[in-house]
Design an enzyme around this catalytic site. Structure first.
Site, PDB file in Angstrom:
ATOM      1  NE  ARG A 237     -41.223  28.719  71.427  1.00 55.85           N
ATOM      2  CZ  ARG A 237     -40.896  30.000  71.421  1.00 55.85           C
ATOM      3  NH1 ARG A 237     -41.737  30.883  70.903  1.00 55.85           N
ATOM      4  NH2 ARG A 237     -39.750  30.405  71.931  1.00 55.85           N
TER       5      ARG A 237
ATOM      6  CE1 TYR B 278     -36.503  17.453  68.406  1.00 60.20           C
ATOM      7  CE2 TYR B 278     -35.201  19.184  67.376  1.00 60.20           C
ATOM      8  CZ  TYR B 278     -36.028  18.751  68.393  1.00 60.20           C
ATOM      9  OH  TYR B 278     -36.371  19.620  69.404  1.00 60.20           O
TER      10      TYR B 278
ATOM     11  CE  LYS C 269     -33.269  25.519  72.144  1.00 58.14           C
ATOM     12  NZ  LYS C 269     -34.180  25.352  73.216  1.00 58.14           N
TER      13      LYS C 269
ATOM     14  CB  SER D  83     -37.903  22.176  66.111  1.00 59.70           C
ATOM     15  OG  SER D  83     -38.149  23.502  66.537  1.00 59.70           O
TER      16      SER D  83
ATOM     17  CE  LYS E  60     -34.506  28.227  74.850  1.00 59.34           C
ATOM     18  NZ  LYS E  60     -35.349  27.296  75.597  1.00 59.34           N
TER      19      LYS E  60
ATOM     20  CB  CYS F 162     -42.348  26.692  78.251  1.00 61.36           C
ATOM     21  SG  CYS F 162     -41.241  25.493  77.525  1.00 61.36           S
TER      22      CYS F 162
ATOM     23  CB  CYS G  27     -39.675  29.562  80.406  1.00 60.49           C
ATOM     24  SG  CYS G  27     -39.660  29.247  78.628  1.00 60.49           S
TER      25      CYS G  27
ATOM     26  NE  ARG H  77     -40.302  30.113  75.087  1.00 57.09           N
ATOM     27  CZ  ARG H  77     -41.511  29.680  75.425  1.00 57.09           C
ATOM     28  NH1 ARG H  77     -42.253  30.369  76.279  1.00 57.09           N
ATOM     29  NH2 ARG H  77     -41.993  28.573  74.899  1.00 57.09           N
TER      30      ARG H  77
HETATM   31  C1  PBG Z   1     -38.030  25.060  76.358  1.00 57.24           C
HETATM   32  C2  PBG Z   1     -37.261  24.677  75.156  1.00 57.24           C
HETATM   33  C3  PBG Z   1     -37.388  25.139  73.829  1.00 57.24           C
HETATM   34  C4  PBG Z   1     -36.521  24.359  73.060  1.00 57.24           C
HETATM   35  C5  PBG Z   1     -35.864  23.487  73.943  1.00 57.24           C
HETATM   36  N1  PBG Z   1     -36.324  23.719  75.231  1.00 57.24           N
HETATM   37  C6  PBG Z   1     -38.278  26.120  73.194  1.00 57.24           C
HETATM   38  C7  PBG Z   1     -38.353  27.507  73.622  1.00 57.24           C
HETATM   39  O1  PBG Z   1     -37.532  28.019  74.371  1.00 57.24           O
HETATM   40  O2  PBG Z   1     -39.303  28.136  73.183  1.00 57.24           O
HETATM   41  C8  PBG Z   1     -36.371  24.455  71.557  1.00 57.24           C
HETATM   42  C9  PBG Z   1     -35.979  23.188  70.878  1.00 57.24           C
HETATM   43  C10 PBG Z   1     -36.248  23.148  69.422  1.00 57.24           C
HETATM   44  O3  PBG Z   1     -36.751  24.104  68.793  1.00 57.24           O
HETATM   45  O4  PBG Z   1     -35.941  22.106  68.856  1.00 57.24           O
HETATM   46  N2  PBG Z   1     -37.900  26.307  76.877  1.00 57.24           N
END
Ligand code: PBG
Length: 330
Positions: free
Chosen positions: A206, A319, A253, A280, A196, A121, A129, A222
């Site tokens: 992002r 983080y 996640k 995040s 996920k 991505c 992705c 997505r």
């Molecule tokens: C990549 C990815 C993402 C995150 C980790 N790897 C974002 C997404 O899928 O849009 C999110 C991590 C976060 O928000 O801290 N695909």
């Protein structure tokens, strides 16, 4: 008798910190935490990520300096996100990220466990992705998996201790495991983002990774590859499949909004270690409340981490890992 509860008292075991420490069932240690980093190609100076205290889009140089400081603060495990300058639609090169991995390993060697996110991505013009069909309405599965396996192999060859695919394509774990085996890289760990979800809590990330879906393509989000928030059965199926395909570590996640999923999956598949990603948006939510004086930030972070361990996580991507020595004693 002053207290007529007597024999039935539960407060006896809560009465002071000594007793509470002795009876506590779950605790979080700094050693369980993994610190994420963003390294961005072509940046002049590093940039703070909005809402994400202490989180930067680093240049290759500032990245190494930041890791140095974080190791002073007790960090020993990291997860790298590489963001290339040039965006493409196919035939990606992951050399920039591979070079950063090699530089990190040269500098820190075995003192630091280095995991790397594997996804496209941050590499694509449209932020999806993987590789889009000509109509732009679908991410092509096998063409994408081929690219992911190529990138993962390059990262492992550059010295990554662990490759962590976050793309959610079918069959990527088997393809990456086969690529690693083919190169005799049998000590590289494979951590699957197996559960996920299609979450709104990835917002701040992002911006950090240049990875929001964008542009004039039919696909706007997505949802056709990440798991629907209302479908824990899909998360179980995905995790069982990824375990079967050769993942060493499975993951849920985001974290707090999916704590029920973490608790049930870690019990349903007790033969694999479970990671959880405090994403995040979760991290930023606590930081923004703390900034407004609404919560004690450090204690609230530590409480979230305790919830993850209680629900069955053996490792936490957060983080806040670099602050953990302080926050865990807050
Ligand atoms: C990549 C990815 C993402 C995150 C980790 N790897 C974002 C997404 O899928 O849009 C999110 C991590 C976060 O928000 O801290 N695909």
């Amino acid at each position: 008798m002053k207290n007529d509860i007597g024999r039935l008292s539960l407060r006896r075991l809560r009465q002071n910190s000594h007793v509470r420490e002795l009876v506590r069932e779950h605790r979080v240690c700094v050693e369980q935490l993994i610190q994420p980093y963003f390294v961005v190609d072509g940046l002049k100076d590093r940039e703070a990520v909005p809402g994400m205290t202490g989180t930067y889009r680093d240049t290759p140089d500032t990245l190494l300096a930041q890791i140095d400081r974080d190791m002073e603060a007790g960090v020993r495990k990291m997860l790298l996100f590489g963001v290339p300058a040039e965006k493409k639609d196919r035939a990606f090169t992951s050399d920039f990220t591979a070079r950063q991995l090699a530089a990190i390993k040269r500098r820190f060697g075995a003192d630091l466990f280095v995991a790397v996110d594997v996804c496209l991505c941050s590499y694509t013009t449209h932020g999806q992705c993987g590789i889009l069909t000509a109509e732009g309405d679908h991410v092509e599965n096998s063409a994408t998996v081929t690219e992911l396996a190529k990138a993962a192999l390059g990262f492992a060859q550059a010295g990554a201790d662990c490759v962590a695919p976050s793309d959610m394509m079918d069959g990527r774990i088997a393809a990456i495991r086969a690529a690693l085996d083919g190169a005799d890289l049998d000590r590289t760990l494979l951590m699957s983002y197996s559960a996920k979800f299609h979450s709104k809590f990835y917002g701040p990330f992002r911006a950090a990774a240049d990875s929001a879906p964008k542009g004039a393509v039919a696909l706007k989000d997505r949802a056709t590859y990440q798991i629907d928030p209302g479908s824990p059965r899909d998360a179980l199926a995905s995790s069982l499949r990824d375990a079967e395909e050769g993942a060493d570590i499975l993951m849920v996640k985001p974290g707090l909004p999916y704590l029920d999923v973490l608790a049930s999956l870690s019990r349903a598949i007790p033969t694999k270690p479970w990671a959880v990603y405090e994403v995040s948006g979760e991290y930023a939510a606590l930081e923004l409340m703390a900034e407004k004086g609404l919560v004690n930030g450090p204690a609230a972070h530590a409480e979230s981490w305790t919830a993850f361990v209680r629900a069955g996580a053996s490792m936490i991507i957060t983080y806040g890992a670099r602050y953990a020595q302080k926050w865990l004693n807050a």
